[in-house]
Write a protein that holds these residues in place. Structure first.
Motif, PDB file in Angstrom:
ATOM      1  N   GLU A 126       1.030  -1.190   0.065  1.00  0.00           N
ATOM      2  CA  GLU A 126       0.305   0.116  -0.242  1.00  0.00           C
ATOM      3  C   GLU A 126       0.497   1.145  -0.080  1.00  0.00           C
ATOM      4  O   GLU A 126       0.809   1.995   0.078  1.00  0.00           O
ATOM      5  N   GLU A 127       1.768   1.156   0.493  1.00  0.00           N
ATOM      6  CA  GLU A 127       2.387   2.680   0.646  1.00  0.00           C
ATOM      7  C   GLU A 127       3.501   2.583  -0.174  1.00  0.00           C
ATOM      8  O   GLU A 127       3.387   4.404  -0.833  1.00  0.00           O
ATOM      9  N   LYS A 128       3.708   1.295  -1.205  1.00  0.00           N
ATOM     10  CA  LYS A 128       4.727   1.586  -2.573  1.00  0.00           C
ATOM     11  C   LYS A 128       3.276   2.087  -3.496  1.00  0.00           C
ATOM     12  O   LYS A 128       3.970   2.740  -4.675  1.00  0.00           O
ATOM     13  N   LEU A 129       1.846   1.851  -3.763  1.00  0.00           N
ATOM     14  CA  LEU A 129       1.510   2.090  -4.575  1.00  0.00           C
ATOM     15  C   LEU A 129       1.010   3.815  -3.778  1.00  0.00           C
ATOM     16  O   LEU A 129       1.353   4.896  -4.888  1.00  0.00           O
ATOM     17  N   ALA A 130       0.848   4.249  -3.019  1.00  0.00           N
ATOM     18  CA  ALA A 130       0.636   5.908  -2.348  1.00  0.00           C
ATOM     19  C   ALA A 130       2.258   6.450  -2.957  1.00  0.00           C
ATOM     20  O   ALA A 130       1.652   7.361  -3.619  1.00  0.00           O
ATOM     21  N   ILE A 131       3.448   5.782  -3.162  1.00  0.00           N
ATOM     22  CA  ILE A 131       4.665   6.486  -3.683  1.00  0.00           C
ATOM     23  C   ILE A 131       4.503   6.803  -4.731  1.00  0.00           C
ATOM     24  O   ILE A 131       4.465   7.842  -5.626  1.00  0.00           O
ATOM     25  N   LEU A 132       3.960   5.493  -5.542  1.00  0.00           N
ATOM     26  CA  LEU A 132       3.906   5.920  -6.794  1.00  0.00           C
ATOM     27  C   LEU A 132       2.524   7.461  -7.749  1.00  0.00           C
ATOM     28  O   LEU A 132       3.154   8.016  -8.250  1.00  0.00           O
ATOM     29  N   ARG A 133       1.881   6.484  -6.592  1.00  0.00           N
ATOM     30  CA  ARG A 133       0.481   8.216  -7.276  1.00  0.00           C
ATOM     31  C   ARG A 133       0.937   9.405  -6.442  1.00  0.00           C
ATOM     32  O   ARG A 133       0.947  10.588  -7.683  1.00  0.00           O
ATOM     33  N   THR A 134       1.953   9.352  -5.881  1.00  0.00           N
ATOM     34  CA  THR A 134       2.346  10.921  -5.568  1.00  0.00           C
ATOM     35  C   THR A 134       3.492  11.282  -5.893  1.00  0.00           C
ATOM     36  O   THR A 134       3.498  12.203  -6.673  1.00  0.00           O
ATOM     37  N   THR A 135       3.874  10.204  -6.999  1.00  0.00           N
ATOM     38  CA  THR A 135       5.410  10.544  -7.487  1.00  0.00           C
ATOM     39  C   THR A 135       4.607  10.784  -9.155  1.00  0.00           C
ATOM     40  O   THR A 135       4.611  12.152  -9.984  1.00  0.00           O
ATOM     41  N   ILE A 136       3.577   9.862  -9.833  1.00  0.00           N
ATOM     42  CA  ILE A 136       3.464  10.605 -11.159  1.00  0.00           C
ATOM     43  C   ILE A 136       2.036  12.045 -11.057  1.00  0.00           C
ATOM     44  O   ILE A 136       2.704  12.796 -11.681  1.00  0.00           O
ATOM     45  N   GLU A 137       1.765  12.324  -9.576  1.00  0.00           N
ATOM     46  CA  GLU A 137       1.156  13.661 -10.088  1.00  0.00           C
ATOM     47  C   GLU A 137       1.796  14.530  -9.169  1.00  0.00           C
ATOM     48  O   GLU A 137       1.496  16.208 -10.083  1.00  0.00           O
ATOM     49  N   MET A 138       2.694  14.381  -8.281  1.00  0.00           N
ATOM     50  CA  MET A 138       4.091  15.047  -8.857  1.00  0.00           C
ATOM     51  C   MET A 138       4.453  15.777  -9.346  1.00  0.00           C
ATOM     52  O   MET A 138       4.827  16.702 -10.275  1.00  0.00           O
TER      53      MET A 138
ATOM     54  N   VAL B  26       5.754  15.210 -18.431  1.00  0.00           N
ATOM     55  CA  VAL B  26       5.048  14.522 -19.243  1.00  0.00           C
ATOM     56  C   VAL B  26       5.698  12.730 -18.981  1.00  0.00           C
ATOM     57  O   VAL B  26       6.010  12.441 -18.662  1.00  0.00           O
ATOM     58  N   HIS B  27       3.787  11.780 -18.370  1.00  0.00           N
ATOM     59  CA  HIS B  27       4.724  10.691 -18.005  1.00  0.00           C
ATOM     60  C   HIS B  27       4.695   9.639 -19.415  1.00  0.00           C
ATOM     61  O   HIS B  27       3.728   9.681 -19.724  1.00  0.00           O
ATOM     62  N   ILE B  28       5.830   9.507 -19.834  1.00  0.00           N
ATOM     63  CA  ILE B  28       5.895   8.224 -21.506  1.00  0.00           C
ATOM     64  C   ILE B  28       5.409   7.037 -21.029  1.00  0.00           C
ATOM     65  O   ILE B  28       5.026   6.943 -22.234  1.00  0.00           O
ATOM     66  N   GLY B  29       5.460   6.440 -19.902  1.00  0.00           N
ATOM     67  CA  GLY B  29       5.071   5.465 -19.529  1.00  0.00           C
ATOM     68  C   GLY B  29       6.015   5.296 -19.150  1.00  0.00           C
ATOM     69  O   GLY B  29       7.479   5.301 -18.859  1.00  0.00           O
ATOM     70  N   MET B  30       5.231   3.581 -18.876  1.00  0.00           N
ATOM     71  CA  MET B  30       6.452   3.405 -17.102  1.00  0.00           C
ATOM     72  C   MET B  30       7.142   4.298 -16.314  1.00  0.00           C
ATOM     73  O   MET B  30       5.880   4.342 -15.829  1.00  0.00           O
ATOM     74  N   ASP B  31       8.006   3.962 -15.842  1.00  0.00           N
ATOM     75  CA  ASP B  31       8.761   4.737 -15.159  1.00  0.00           C
ATOM     76  C   ASP B  31       9.411   5.653 -15.274  1.00  0.00           C
ATOM     77  O   ASP B  31      10.485   6.449 -15.006  1.00  0.00           O
ATOM     78  N   HIS B  32       9.207   6.677 -17.148  1.00  0.00           N
ATOM     79  CA  HIS B  32      10.318   6.978 -17.382  1.00  0.00           C
ATOM     80  C   HIS B  32       9.235   8.824 -17.278  1.00  0.00           C
ATOM     81  O   HIS B  32       8.011   8.682 -17.831  1.00  0.00           O
ATOM     82  N   PHE B  33       9.640   9.894 -17.105  1.00  0.00           N
ATOM     83  CA  PHE B  33       9.056  10.539 -17.648  1.00  0.00           C
ATOM     84  C   PHE B  33       9.631  12.241 -17.971  1.00  0.00           C
ATOM     85  O   PHE B  33      11.364  12.325 -18.003  1.00  0.00           O
ATOM     86  N   ALA B  34       9.382  12.448 -19.110  1.00  0.00           N
ATOM     87  CA  ALA B  34      10.311  13.643 -19.571  1.00  0.00           C
ATOM     88  C   ALA B  34       9.653  15.304 -19.822  1.00  0.00           C
ATOM     89  O   ALA B  34       8.366  15.294 -20.015  1.00  0.00           O
ATOM     90  N   LYS B  35      10.382  16.221 -19.819  1.00  0.00           N
ATOM     91  CA  LYS B  35       9.702  17.612 -19.786  1.00  0.00           C
ATOM     92  C   LYS B  35       9.665  17.450 -21.403  1.00  0.00           C
ATOM     93  O   LYS B  35       9.564  17.055 -22.438  1.00  0.00           O
ATOM     94  N   PRO B  36       8.278  18.855 -21.643  1.00  0.00           N
ATOM     95  CA  PRO B  36       6.893  18.241 -23.427  1.00  0.00           C
ATOM     96  C   PRO B  36       8.296  18.786 -24.266  1.00  0.00           C
ATOM     97  O   PRO B  36       7.515  18.439 -25.067  1.00  0.00           O
ATOM     98  N   ASP B  37       9.383  19.868 -24.251  1.00  0.00           N
ATOM     99  CA  ASP B  37       9.808  19.825 -25.299  1.00  0.00           C
ATOM    100  C   ASP B  37      10.914  18.739 -25.317  1.00  0.00           C
ATOM    101  O   ASP B  37      12.442  18.488 -25.721  1.00  0.00           O
ATOM    102  N   ASP B  38      11.298  17.792 -24.554  1.00  0.00           N
ATOM    103  CA  ASP B  38      12.248  16.476 -24.540  1.00  0.00           C
ATOM    104  C   ASP B  38      12.159  15.343 -25.786  1.00  0.00           C
ATOM    105  O   ASP B  38      11.073  15.778 -26.297  1.00  0.00           O
ATOM    106  N   SER B  39      13.586  15.260 -26.432  1.00  0.00           N
ATOM    107  CA  SER B  39      13.473  14.512 -27.808  1.00  0.00           C
ATOM    108  C   SER B  39      12.644  13.035 -27.435  1.00  0.00           C
ATOM    109  O   SER B  39      11.961  12.392 -28.061  1.00  0.00           O
ATOM    110  N   LEU B  40      12.557  12.736 -26.012  1.00  0.00           N
ATOM    111  CA  LEU B  40      11.648  11.374 -25.586  1.00  0.00           C
ATOM    112  C   LEU B  40       9.924  11.452 -25.617  1.00  0.00           C
ATOM    113  O   LEU B  40       9.202  11.539 -26.790  1.00  0.00           O
TER     114      LEU B  40
END
Length: 475
Positions: A283-295, A302-316
């Motif tokens: 439950e704590e891991k899910l809370a960490i994940l949710r907070t990570t995505i929201e923050m 931008v949440h690219i997918g799975m565990d990757h995030f990037a700024k809107p102007d990044d090449s990804l």
């Protein structure tokens, strides 16, 4: 743990923009083990009947297509072992031990280059490990010189030349040297900024080390900076990880990778130093994940997918919007359609229609090259069904959607009939709100994006035969 004011304000902002349809019970139900699909078929399908001669033939076949090259170099050395680590590494403080390894790498380059048209541009270069910055500055120069002599490196501004850096073992002079060698992207390992967590994983790394390097990298004009974080480590809580995230957001990296820690002490000896009772619960891991995505979403990533995030102007992000995002053994990549040549112990190549892997044992790797042959110890040649399914899984993992009409046209098949079994398997996921249909296009919902590995598993023809395999958990 008390939250500092900046963290509290970020949490409040994140809470004001919650992820729609978040369902803890649904995530727990689907949180099984499964492949990460950095390749299809996965490494479990590689076999020892695949020989160095098969790799050589694939290299020669690849010349006919003339695709650009991507080079991955594995540097296995680390000065100190982090307890969470599941990488192929060798612990030592003696940089002279790298010299014979660099000589073997050069032998491997020579053997591979014999079969290649080396006028093909090297669009991508990645040094991973281990710790590539374990090498001295002169050793780094030597390795770049060898790569350039064997393959011809590029000075194209659009090249993607990246290196993984341990901020504890690099300084501003390291960054200046790396820039002079042609690197334009950096990935810094951070994992967590909590002193308690760092002590538990044997990785003391004050924020100032990372911040100093990032400031210098921005000043030098490195095109893209990535920070690696891990959630699920001992003593982490939603609040403590929110504190780390707030500090990381202040550092303003272009990309973030937030990996799920997979605790497998029976496979990875260093993890036996981590007490299972100290790990956050499900439950704590899910809370960490949710907070990570929201923050991170509230901070403009931008949440690219799975565990990757990037700024809107990044090449990804741009590659995902253009439908050209790719997955490879380093995760998501903006440079599609390259033949990947893996160099070094444990490295995996994707050349033409094959995967080829080197030994995970340094001794076996050295012995193969000392005998004058490529170090391939296993691999697989993909048949047409493999190629079709690899395309489907990659597009689903990268685009978060799957256009069956496009797949049908690309492969000259009736995709709905071809994948009738997979689509039938996904009916439960559709009922649970993980996917929707837009005509002949399957679209992952926000919750489906979190479980994209599960959706991809429906198209994996090998998975039923790998029931005893140990994969990491999906969430």
């Amino acid at each position: 743990m008390p939250i500092r004011a900046p963290v509290a304000s970020l949490l409040a902002l994140a809470a004001s923009q919650p992820m729609p349809h978040w369902d803890d019970a649904l995530l727990r139900r689907y949180d099984k083990s499964g492949p990460r699909y950095t390749s299809y078929p996965t490494a479990l399908a590689f076999h020892e009947r695949f020989t160095p001669d098969d790799t050589a033939q694939a290299l020669e076949r690849s010349n006919q297509r003339g695709r650009p090259l991507s080079l991955y170099v594995h540097v296995p050395f680390c000065r100190k072992i982090c307890f969470y680590c599941a990488c192929n590494k060798i612990a030592t403080k003696d940089t002279s031990l790298a010299e014979p390894y660099l000589s073997r790498l050069d032998r491997e380059m020579v053997l591979a280059a014999r079969h290649l048209d080396t006028s093909r541009p090297v669009k991508q270069l990645h040094w991973g490990g281990g710790t590539p910055t374990f090498l001295s500055l002169s050793q780094m120069s030597d390795l770049i010189d060898r790569l350039d002599a064997r393959f011809g490196l590029s000075d194209d501004p659009e090249r993607d030349y990246a290196i993984e850096i341990d901020p504890r073992e690099a300084d501003v002079f390291t960054l200046r040297h790396l820039q002079s060698l042609g690197f334009n992207r950096l990935s810094l390992g951070v994992q967590d900024l909590s002193p308690q967590v760092q002590k538990a994983i044997n990785r003391h790394q004050p924020r100032v080390l990372t911040e100093t390097l990032m400031d210098e990298a921005h000043r030098l004009g490195f095109r893209s900076l990535n920070l690696d974080l891990i959630y699920g480590l001992p003593f982490q809580t939603e609040r403590s990880f929110a504190d780390t995230l707030a500090q990381v957001i202040e550092l303003n990296p272009a990309r973030l990778s937030v990996f799920n820690y997979a605790h497998m002490p029976e496979r990875f000896k260093p993890q036996r130093r981590i007490k299972e009772d100290d790990l956050p619960g499900a439950e704590e891991k899910l809370a960490i994940l949710r907070t990570t995505i929201e923050m991170l979403t509230a901070a403009g990533y931008v949440h690219i997918g799975m565990d990757h995030f990037a700024k809107p102007d990044d090449s990804l992000t741009i590659a995902q919007a253009n439908g050209t995002l790719q997955r490879n053994f380093q995760g998501y990549s903006s440079h599609a359609q390259c033949d990947l040549i893996g160099l070094g112990v444990s490295a995996i190549s994707r050349i033409d229609d094959v995967y080829a892997q080197n030994p995970t044992s340094l001794g076996d790797y050295e012995a193969a090259l000392d005998e004058g042959r490529l170090a391939t110890v296993k691999g697989v040649r993909l048949n047409k069904d493999d190629l079709i399914r690899a395309d489907v899984i990659e597009r689903l993992m990268c685009d978060m959607r799957l256009d069956l009409n496009a797949i049908g046209q690309r492969w000259n098949i009736e995709a709905t009939d071809y994948f009738a079994g997979a689509l039938d398997t996904l009916r439960t996921a559709e009922q649970d709100g993980l996917i929707t249909w837009q005509g002949a296009t399957l679209v992952a919902t926000p919750m489906g994006r979190l479980l994209i590995r599960h959706l991809a598993m429906a198209f994996d023809a090998y998975l039923p035969g790998h029931t005893g395999a140990r994969y990491s958990r999906i969430v």
